[in-house]
Scaffold this motif. Structure first.
Motif, PDB file in Angstrom:
ATOM      1  N   ALA A   6       1.115  -1.015  -0.021  1.00  0.00           N
ATOM      2  CA  ALA A   6      -0.273   0.126  -0.070  1.00  0.00           C
ATOM      3  C   ALA A   6       1.146   1.468  -0.246  1.00  0.00           C
ATOM      4  N   SER A   7       1.892   1.071   0.937  1.00  0.00           N
ATOM      5  CA  SER A   7       3.260   2.469   0.466  1.00  0.00           C
ATOM      6  C   SER A   7       3.597   2.426  -1.165  1.00  0.00           C
ATOM      7  N   VAL A   8       3.629   2.006  -2.356  1.00  0.00           N
ATOM      8  CA  VAL A   8       4.297   2.176  -2.605  1.00  0.00           C
ATOM      9  C   VAL A   8       2.628   2.306  -4.205  1.00  0.00           C
ATOM     10  N   PRO A   9       3.782   2.807  -5.867  1.00  0.00           N
ATOM     11  CA  PRO A   9       2.119   2.759  -6.757  1.00  0.00           C
ATOM     12  C   PRO A   9       2.467   1.543  -7.377  1.00  0.00           C
ATOM     13  N   GLN A  10       1.209   1.243  -7.569  1.00  0.00           N
ATOM     14  CA  GLN A  10       0.164  -0.489  -7.967  1.00  0.00           C
ATOM     15  C   GLN A  10       1.535  -0.860  -8.662  1.00  0.00           C
ATOM     16  N   GLU A  11       1.692  -0.409  -9.391  1.00  0.00           N
ATOM     17  CA  GLU A  11       3.166  -1.136 -10.372  1.00  0.00           C
ATOM     18  C   GLU A  11       4.318  -1.762 -10.091  1.00  0.00           C
ATOM     19  N   LYS A  12       4.564  -0.851  -8.492  1.00  0.00           N
ATOM     20  CA  LYS A  12       5.796  -1.476  -8.761  1.00  0.00           C
ATOM     21  C   LYS A  12       5.876  -1.764  -7.469  1.00  0.00           C
ATOM     22  N   ALA A  13       3.964  -2.372  -6.526  1.00  0.00           N
ATOM     23  CA  ALA A  13       3.408  -3.630  -5.817  1.00  0.00           C
ATOM     24  C   ALA A  13       4.607  -4.797  -5.368  1.00  0.00           C
ATOM     25  N   LEU A  14       4.498  -5.544  -6.271  1.00  0.00           N
ATOM     26  CA  LEU A  14       4.929  -6.627  -6.762  1.00  0.00           C
ATOM     27  C   LEU A  14       5.797  -7.298  -6.649  1.00  0.00           C
ATOM     28  N   HIS A  15       6.989  -5.582  -7.365  1.00  0.00           N
ATOM     29  CA  HIS A  15       8.335  -6.098  -6.960  1.00  0.00           C
ATOM     30  C   HIS A  15       9.097  -5.723  -5.600  1.00  0.00           C
ATOM     31  N   THR A  16       8.332  -4.617  -5.210  1.00  0.00           N
ATOM     32  CA  THR A  16       9.051  -4.759  -3.336  1.00  0.00           C
ATOM     33  C   THR A  16       8.561  -5.376  -2.526  1.00  0.00           C
ATOM     34  N   LEU A  17       7.019  -5.912  -3.221  1.00  0.00           N
ATOM     35  CA  LEU A  17       7.080  -7.069  -1.638  1.00  0.00           C
ATOM     36  C   LEU A  17       8.242  -8.386  -2.016  1.00  0.00           C
ATOM     37  N   ILE A  18       8.357  -8.892  -3.402  1.00  0.00           N
ATOM     38  CA  ILE A  18       9.140  -9.670  -3.048  1.00  0.00           C
ATOM     39  C   ILE A  18      10.316  -9.263  -3.397  1.00  0.00           C
ATOM     40  N   GLU A  19      11.192  -8.220  -3.082  1.00  0.00           N
ATOM     41  CA  GLU A  19      12.415  -7.771  -3.017  1.00  0.00           C
ATOM     42  C   GLU A  19      12.808  -7.575  -0.777  1.00  0.00           C
ATOM     43  N   ALA A  20      11.171  -7.785  -0.545  1.00  0.00           N
ATOM     44  CA  ALA A  20      11.556  -7.342   0.886  1.00  0.00           C
ATOM     45  C   ALA A  20      11.645  -8.899   2.047  1.00  0.00           C
ATOM     46  N   TYR A  21      10.229  -9.328   1.123  1.00  0.00           N
ATOM     47  CA  TYR A  21      10.022 -10.773   1.150  1.00  0.00           C
ATOM     48  C   TYR A  21      11.852 -11.797   1.945  1.00  0.00           C
ATOM     49  N   LEU A  22      12.502 -11.625  -0.304  1.00  0.00           N
ATOM     50  CA  LEU A  22      13.885 -11.816  -0.239  1.00  0.00           C
ATOM     51  C   LEU A  22      14.910 -11.361   0.306  1.00  0.00           C
ATOM     52  N   SER A  23      15.194 -10.128   1.374  1.00  0.00           N
ATOM     53  CA  SER A  23      15.794  -9.639   0.947  1.00  0.00           C
ATOM     54  C   SER A  23      16.683 -10.802   2.306  1.00  0.00           C
ATOM     55  N   LYS A  24      17.797 -10.376   2.730  1.00  0.00           N
ATOM     56  CA  LYS A  24      18.922 -10.784   3.445  1.00  0.00           C
ATOM     57  C   LYS A  24      18.089 -10.579   5.460  1.00  0.00           C
ATOM     58  N   ALA A  25      17.151  -9.046   5.898  1.00  0.00           N
ATOM     59  CA  ALA A  25      17.520  -8.579   6.965  1.00  0.00           C
ATOM     60  C   ALA A  25      15.690  -9.818   7.087  1.00  0.00           C
ATOM     61  N   HIS A  26      15.213 -10.439   5.731  1.00  0.00           N
ATOM     62  CA  HIS A  26      14.037 -11.603   6.784  1.00  0.00           C
ATOM     63  C   HIS A  26      14.802 -12.367   6.425  1.00  0.00           C
ATOM     64  N   VAL A  27      15.796 -12.719   5.797  1.00  0.00           N
ATOM     65  CA  VAL A  27      16.514 -14.404   5.625  1.00  0.00           C
ATOM     66  C   VAL A  27      16.831 -14.051   7.062  1.00  0.00           C
ATOM     67  N   GLU A  28      18.176 -13.319   7.606  1.00  0.00           N
ATOM     68  CA  GLU A  28      18.148 -12.790   9.011  1.00  0.00           C
ATOM     69  C   GLU A  28      17.148 -13.437  10.045  1.00  0.00           C
ATOM     70  N   GLY A  29      15.701 -12.668   9.195  1.00  0.00           N
ATOM     71  CA  GLY A  29      15.025 -12.537  11.013  1.00  0.00           C
ATOM     72  C   GLY A  29      13.846 -13.360  11.077  1.00  0.00           C
ATOM     73  N   ILE A  30      14.278 -14.764  11.669  1.00  0.00           N
ATOM     74  CA  ILE A  30      13.118 -15.782  11.715  1.00  0.00           C
ATOM     75  C   ILE A  30      11.967 -15.640  12.584  1.00  0.00           C
ATOM     76  N   GLU A  31      12.417 -14.851  13.742  1.00  0.00           N
ATOM     77  CA  GLU A  31      11.459 -14.760  14.653  1.00  0.00           C
ATOM     78  C   GLU A  31      10.426 -14.055  14.205  1.00  0.00           C
ATOM     79  N   THR A  32      10.762 -13.032  13.470  1.00  0.00           N
ATOM     80  CA  THR A  32       9.519 -12.031  13.379  1.00  0.00           C
ATOM     81  C   THR A  32       9.102 -12.117  12.034  1.00  0.00           C
ATOM     82  N   GLY A  33       9.749 -13.314  10.957  1.00  0.00           N
ATOM     83  CA  GLY A  33       9.120 -12.889  10.245  1.00  0.00           C
ATOM     84  C   GLY A  33       8.338 -13.727   9.706  1.00  0.00           C
TER      85      GLY A  33
END
Length: 201
Positions: free
Chosen positions: A87-114
């Motif tokens: 919801a924080s990005v334009p619609q055309e960038k939403a899927l790209h942003t979502l996938i990038e965030a999900y597969l980010s290093k921070a998410h790989v390391e953040g198992i307890e809150t991910g």
């Protein structure tokens, strides 16, 4: 006057019980992602929540009931975070942003809150029906969120691509966390990103 005082005391007790319940579920939702369902014991959860072991059954009928609520809370939190992100990005960038965030290093390391699905998916087949039902509903919610970001949302092909996208994201995160080689973990992430988000030609 006495009735007002009794009602006030009853409301305070009810509010305190609700706050304790929320605390237990929050602690448990982190614990299951950190230690798995099998590694999450009632005594440890209650201790971490600052409550006595004996108070557990004032909140839950069984350990499975707590695990189901914790699984639901963990899935809901992850999906809500993803929803806020798109919801924080334009619609055309939403899927790209979502996938990038999900597969980010921070998410790989953040198992307890991910993502609870990637942390607990392999354990789901051995859980009680109520735990599996909670997990299934949140997985369906996750697929729907991804499908809604597709240009042709509402068409069968969009739902099918969303299923593949979610399966790839979750599987990649599981493997990226599982391996003990940082380089291989990075390769898995980069390969999945290349497939899910190919460069424009």
């Amino acid at each position: 006057m006495m009735n007002v005082m009794r009602n006030s005391q009853a409301n305070k007790r009810s509010s305190a019980k609700e706050a304790s319940h929320e605390r237990i579920v929050d602690v448990a939702s982190r614990a299951i992602r950190r230690s798995g369902y099998g590694g999450t014991g009632v005594a440890d959860i209650m201790k971490e929540a600052g409550l006595t072991h004996g108070a557990f059954y004032a909140h839950f009928a069984s350990r499975e009931a707590m695990l189901a609520e914790a699984a639901d809370r963990a899935g809901a939190a992850a999906n809500a975070r993803a929803g806020r992100l798109v919801a924080s990005v334009p619609q055309e960038k939403a899927l790209h942003t979502l996938i990038e965030a999900y597969l980010s290093k921070a998410h790989v390391e953040g198992i307890e809150t991910g993502c609870a699905v990637s942390a607990l998916g392999s354990e789901m087949p051995r859980q009680s029906p109520e735990v599996r039902r909670a997990g299934t509903l949140r997985i369906k919610e996750m697929v729907d969120l991804v499908a809604r970001q597709m240009p042709d949302w509402g068409q069968p092909a969009a739902h099918e691509r969303a299923l593949v996208t979610v399966a790839t994201m979750v599987g990649t995160l599981v493997l990226a966390r599982a391996v003990d080689e940082a380089h291989l973990s990075d390769q898995l992430i980069h390969a999945a990103m290349a497939q899910l988000l190919p460069s424009p030609t």
